[in-house]
Design a protein around this motif. Sequence first.
Motif, PDB file in Angstrom:
ATOM      1  N   ALA A  31       0.836  -1.202   0.000  1.00 43.17           N
ATOM      2  CA  ALA A  31       0.000   0.000   0.000  1.00 43.17           C
ATOM      3  C   ALA A  31       0.871   1.251   0.000  1.00 43.17           C
ATOM      4  O   ALA A  31       1.763   1.403   0.839  1.00 43.17           O
ATOM      5  N   VAL A  32       0.631   2.148  -0.952  1.00 40.95           N
ATOM      6  CA  VAL A  32       1.329   3.427  -0.985  1.00 40.95           C
ATOM      7  C   VAL A  32       0.364   4.520  -0.536  1.00 40.95           C
ATOM      8  O   VAL A  32      -0.783   4.251  -0.179  1.00 40.95           O
ATOM      9  N   SER A  68      10.063  -2.165  -9.260  1.00 43.28           N
ATOM     10  CA  SER A  68       9.668  -0.860  -8.743  1.00 43.28           C
ATOM     11  C   SER A  68      10.464  -0.603  -7.470  1.00 43.28           C
ATOM     12  O   SER A  68      10.943  -1.536  -6.822  1.00 43.28           O
ATOM     13  N   VAL A  69      10.610   0.675  -7.139  1.00 42.97           N
ATOM     14  CA  VAL A  69      11.383   1.066  -5.960  1.00 42.97           C
ATOM     15  C   VAL A  69      10.516   1.978  -5.106  1.00 42.97           C
ATOM     16  O   VAL A  69      10.015   3.005  -5.569  1.00 42.97           O
ATOM     17  N   ARG A  70      10.385   1.603  -3.850  1.00 44.43           N
ATOM     18  CA  ARG A  70       9.595   2.415  -2.919  1.00 44.43           C
ATOM     19  C   ARG A  70      10.509   3.027  -1.864  1.00 44.43           C
ATOM     20  O   ARG A  70      11.282   2.337  -1.209  1.00 44.43           O
ATOM     21  N   GLY A  71      10.415   4.361  -1.743  1.00 47.14           N
ATOM     22  CA  GLY A  71      11.074   5.048  -0.643  1.00 47.14           C
ATOM     23  C   GLY A  71      10.029   5.397   0.392  1.00 47.14           C
ATOM     24  O   GLY A  71       9.683   4.612   1.253  1.00 47.14           O
ATOM     25  N   GLY A  72       9.437   6.601   0.262  1.00 43.41           N
ATOM     26  CA  GLY A  72       8.336   6.981   1.147  1.00 43.41           C
ATOM     27  C   GLY A  72       6.980   6.547   0.623  1.00 43.41           C
ATOM     28  O   GLY A  72       5.993   6.548   1.353  1.00 43.41           O
ATOM     29  N   GLY A  73       6.892   6.196  -0.673  1.00 42.68           N
ATOM     30  CA  GLY A  73       5.620   5.750  -1.249  1.00 42.68           C
ATOM     31  C   GLY A  73       4.607   6.873  -1.408  1.00 42.68           C
ATOM     32  O   GLY A  73       3.407   6.617  -1.511  1.00 42.68           O
ATOM     33  N   HIS A  74       5.066   8.124  -1.464  1.00 45.54           N
ATOM     34  CA  HIS A  74       4.160   9.266  -1.456  1.00 45.54           C
ATOM     35  C   HIS A  74       3.794   9.754  -2.843  1.00 45.54           C
ATOM     36  O   HIS A  74       2.828  10.504  -3.005  1.00 45.54           O
ATOM     37  N   ASN A  75       4.544   9.367  -3.863  1.00 48.69           N
ATOM     38  CA  ASN A  75       4.318   9.914  -5.198  1.00 48.69           C
ATOM     39  C   ASN A  75       2.920   9.582  -5.705  1.00 48.69           C
ATOM     40  O   ASN A  75       2.472   8.441  -5.651  1.00 48.69           O
ATOM     41  N   VAL A  76       2.225  10.599  -6.218  1.00 50.34           N
ATOM     42  CA  VAL A  76       0.818  10.443  -6.574  1.00 50.34           C
ATOM     43  C   VAL A  76       0.615   9.455  -7.718  1.00 50.34           C
ATOM     44  O   VAL A  76      -0.437   8.811  -7.814  1.00 50.34           O
ATOM     45  N   ALA A  77       1.614   9.302  -8.599  1.00 49.67           N
ATOM     46  CA  ALA A  77       1.472   8.394  -9.734  1.00 49.67           C
ATOM     47  C   ALA A  77       1.508   6.929  -9.331  1.00 49.67           C
ATOM     48  O   ALA A  77       1.132   6.052 -10.120  1.00 49.67           O
ATOM     49  N   GLY A  78       1.969   6.617  -8.133  1.00 46.08           N
ATOM     50  CA  GLY A  78       1.969   5.243  -7.652  1.00 46.08           C
ATOM     51  C   GLY A  78       2.995   4.345  -8.307  1.00 46.08           C
ATOM     52  O   GLY A  78       2.859   3.116  -8.281  1.00 46.08           O
ATOM     53  N   ARG A  79       4.052   4.929  -8.867  1.00 46.14           N
ATOM     54  CA  ARG A  79       5.053   4.118  -9.560  1.00 46.14           C
ATOM     55  C   ARG A  79       5.965   3.354  -8.592  1.00 46.14           C
ATOM     56  O   ARG A  79       6.852   2.626  -9.015  1.00 46.14           O
ATOM     57  N   ALA A  80       5.768   3.528  -7.299  1.00 43.37           N
ATOM     58  CA  ALA A  80       6.579   2.816  -6.310  1.00 43.37           C
ATOM     59  C   ALA A  80       6.200   1.343  -6.195  1.00 43.37           C
ATOM     60  O   ALA A  80       6.935   0.565  -5.578  1.00 43.37           O
TER      61      ALA A  80
END
Length: 450
Positions: A31-32, A68-80
């Motif tokens: 979940a992002v 895919s790479v998740r840091g904070g998972g905050h990006n609106v496009a959901g590319r994490a």
Amino acid sequence: MSRISIPDELAAEFSGELLEPGAPGFDDARAVHNGMIDKRPGLIARCTNTADVRDALNLGRAAGAELSVRGGGHNVAGRAVTDGGLMIDLAHMKGIHVDPAARRVRAQGGVTWNEYNRATAVHGLATTGGVISSTGIAGLTLGGGLGWLMGKYGMAVDNLVSAELVMADGSVVTASEDTDPDLFWAIRGGGGNFGIATSLEYTAHPLEMVYGGIAAHPLDAAMEVFDEYRQFTKALPDEVVAFCGLVHAPDGSGHKIVANVLCHCGDLRQAEADLRPIREFREPLLDLIGPMPYPVVNTLLDDGFPKGALNYWKSGFFTELSDIAVQTMVDAFSESPSIMSALVVEHFHGEVTRIDPTATAYPHREPGYNLVLVGEWEDPARTEENIEWVRATWAALEPFMAQRVYVNYMGDDDSGKIRQAYGPNYDRLVELKRRYDPDNVFRLNQNIAP
């Protein structure tokens, strides 16, 4: 969705967790921040160190999986998060080391700005970093990193000293002006296209207290408030960053208001005088402007962006914040179907605009105004009407927008704007992508295709 086989040797050595679908914690890990994103990776590698990241990358490449790479998972496009591939999750990589004498900070790729700000504040230091404290440092910085201190100290990329990266071939490198200036140039604005940032090193600046907050007026005063905002921002000192937005009252009533959000990072007495025009304009419904610790000002907008809310955004820079552009925003906002949606104007001036557009991959250095059009709601049944409102509002505003967009605000359907995101730097970025990631391993982002 094909299963990604985990070699026994990797399972034994991996310091973090390798989560397969159905495993405890899998759904939380996938979940992002944007609740619209509902993807199911074939495997999630929850890393705790650089070795984990390298091993996860090598596993994904060997399996032919989308990464895919998740840091904070905050990006609106959901590319994490990937659908069916391997998600490399840095969220547990939280190490922060502050060197107060050198005014340098090294932080791992899973750190959020709230965590970073708390660690630096202990030493009376701060770095430009976002306006929502739950945002991850890595994604925000790699895309540019606007924030409350950008007038005085530039953007997050302008404060980046070096970064440790796991590259597409599995090598681990440190990019800086001295060690690899081409790669260092590319990651300062080029997003996640060139490698996985396992840690980032920043310059920090002496700062404890700021003078800032929110002053709100009723929506029927919006034209006057925006006119005052334009006059106020004509000759701002570097220490002031000022936003103006059409937002909803924070009490959940749905009451529509217009608000100035301000931060002054200079002398507090001077700050009080500098911000007086905004505080004394008409009689605000709400005046929450005053001295506060810097980490606090970076949390003022947090409640407006709760994790799990459904988000659909558009964004761009104004050619001019004209009366007709403001009236178009006001008219659209009056019809917004959600009490969480907003139109926020962000003013650019000072140090951020003195840097050459080609000095870093982030190119947008012109003084002026950026718009982020936020569609946000909680009921999935209302998704279609909220997306349509954003699209219709954007269509009405496009005649007033320049051909420039901030990559961190681009939505999932904005990939056609990559050239607008990078402007004069696009061709060089393509060349460097061919050098550092010719197979486009890092493609689940606002992608610079090699």
